[in-house]
Design an enzyme around this catalytic site. Structure first.
Site, PDB file in Angstrom:
ATOM      1  N   ASP A 184       0.840  -1.197   0.000  1.00 25.94           N
ATOM      2  CA  ASP A 184       0.000   0.000   0.000  1.00 25.94           C
ATOM      3  C   ASP A 184       0.875   1.246   0.000  1.00 25.94           C
ATOM      4  O   ASP A 184       2.039   1.215   0.408  1.00 25.94           O
ATOM      5  CB  ASP A 184      -0.907   0.016   1.226  1.00 25.94           C
ATOM      6  CG  ASP A 184      -1.913  -1.124   1.234  1.00 25.94           C
ATOM      7  OD1 ASP A 184      -2.205  -1.671   0.152  1.00 25.94           O
ATOM      8  OD2 ASP A 184      -2.400  -1.477   2.329  1.00 25.94           O
ATOM      9  N   ARG A 185       0.276   2.349  -0.398  1.00 34.73           N
ATOM     10  CA  ARG A 185       1.002   3.614  -0.514  1.00 34.73           C
ATOM     11  C   ARG A 185       1.807   3.942   0.743  1.00 34.73           C
ATOM     12  O   ARG A 185       2.970   4.353   0.676  1.00 34.73           O
ATOM     13  CB  ARG A 185       0.011   4.743  -0.817  1.00 34.73           C
ATOM     14  CG  ARG A 185       0.642   6.123  -0.834  1.00 34.73           C
ATOM     15  CD  ARG A 185      -0.375   7.195  -1.173  1.00 34.73           C
ATOM     16  NE  ARG A 185       0.267   8.499  -1.264  1.00 34.73           N
ATOM     17  CZ  ARG A 185      -0.107   9.445  -2.102  1.00 34.73           C
ATOM     18  NH1 ARG A 185      -1.124   9.250  -2.912  1.00 34.73           N
ATOM     19  NH2 ARG A 185       0.516  10.606  -2.123  1.00 34.73           N
TER      20      ARG A 185
END
Length: 294
Positions: free
Chosen positions: A135-136
């Site tokens: 994820d970011r």
């Protein structure tokens, strides 16, 4: 990108070029590409057919080339922490606030943009193939394949659950000593992003966890994924009643840290070409220690 593979035929197995290469992980698509390329497949320096039978003492050479880089990825100079690199793959320690792929509102700030710049500066063509996505705002180790063959083999390892990942996280409250969360995950309502545990619609998701330490109302937890659903650790820890701190989506309490406290700590896999056992560890970022010491 140009990568040359050499195979010395030491035993007589009555095997064709195609059969040997398929055993080395070459897909039908890649075989078609190298067959059509000038000098793509040679035996003892001579161009041959895929159906050519190999003999003891033969030297089979395969040259895999990529003439163009990934389209629609703008090269942008961004900080990269490359832990390991060879002709076949990279292992990168990803920072927080760095998406993996370009998307709406994220055209020039992704890992893909940074790697496009990195290889362009070296004058190399590069097709972006990220193997284990994060994820970011999740930090830590991930694998990027450098060509189609390593990408195909590593992707198959992901499917076979042969790439072993261990994460470190900081969770709210005192997490049980250890356990397994076996709870299916589905998209939440009409949300494009958010996920939830849903026993009616969800896909099976299994997370193994172990509490390493508990201090100041927070638990340092080791987590190992048996499956790889979107936001799996974040959703499962919320379901357990111990959401990750700093998780804007599932526990938006950002007074201690501005991103979810989740870090890809350990990565183990078999090298797609050399078959060597690879193992990497990477300590979490400084903000983990700040929380623990507060």
């Amino acid at each position: 990108m140009r990568r040359v593979f050499t195979y010395h035929i030491k035993e007589h197995e009555d095997i064709t070029v195609a059969e040997l290469l398929r055993g080395q992980g070459f897909s039908r698509h890649i075989l078609t590409r190298v067959r059509k390329a000038e000098g793509g497949i040679l035996v003892n320096g001579q161009r041959v057919w895929l159906s050519t039978r190999l003999r003891i003492g033969d030297v089979l050479t395969v040259t895999l080339t990529e003439e163009a880089s990934s389209e629609h990825i703008v090269p942008v100079e961004l900080p990269l922490d490359i832990i390991y690199e060879d002709e076949d793959l990279l292992v990168i320690n990803k920072a927080a606030d760095m998406p993996i792929h370009p998307s709406i509102h994220n055209y020039e700030n992704t890992l893909a943009n940074g790697l496009a710049w990195y290889f362009a500066e070296r004058g190399e063509k590069f097709v972006y193939r990220c193997i284990n996505r994060l994820d970011r705002d999740t930090t830590g180790l991930l694998i990027v394949a450098r060509h189609g063959l390593s990408g195909a083999i590593l992707s198959e390892q992901v499917k076979q659950r042969a790439i072993h990942r261990e994460y470190l996280a900081i969770a709210e409250g005192e997490v049980p000593q250890q356990g397994v969360i076996d709870a299916p995950i589905a998209r939440k309502g009409d949300s494009v992003i958010e996920r939830c545990v849903d026993f009616a619609r969800g896909e099976r998701a299994v997370t193994h966890y172990r509490r390493i330490a508990y201090k100041n109302g927070y638990s340092l937890v080791s987590l190992r994924l048996e499956t790889g659903r979107t936001h799996q650790i974040r959703v499962h820890m919320k379901y357990l009643g111990h959401p990750l701190i700093g998780d804007y989506l599932y526990h938006p309490k950002l007074d201690r840290i501005d991103h979810q406290a989740l870090h890809s700590y350990r990565l183990e896999f078999i090298h797609p070409i050399t078959q060597e056992a690879m193992c990497f560890t990477q300590a979490p970022p400084w903000d983990f220690d700040e929380i623990a010491d507060a």
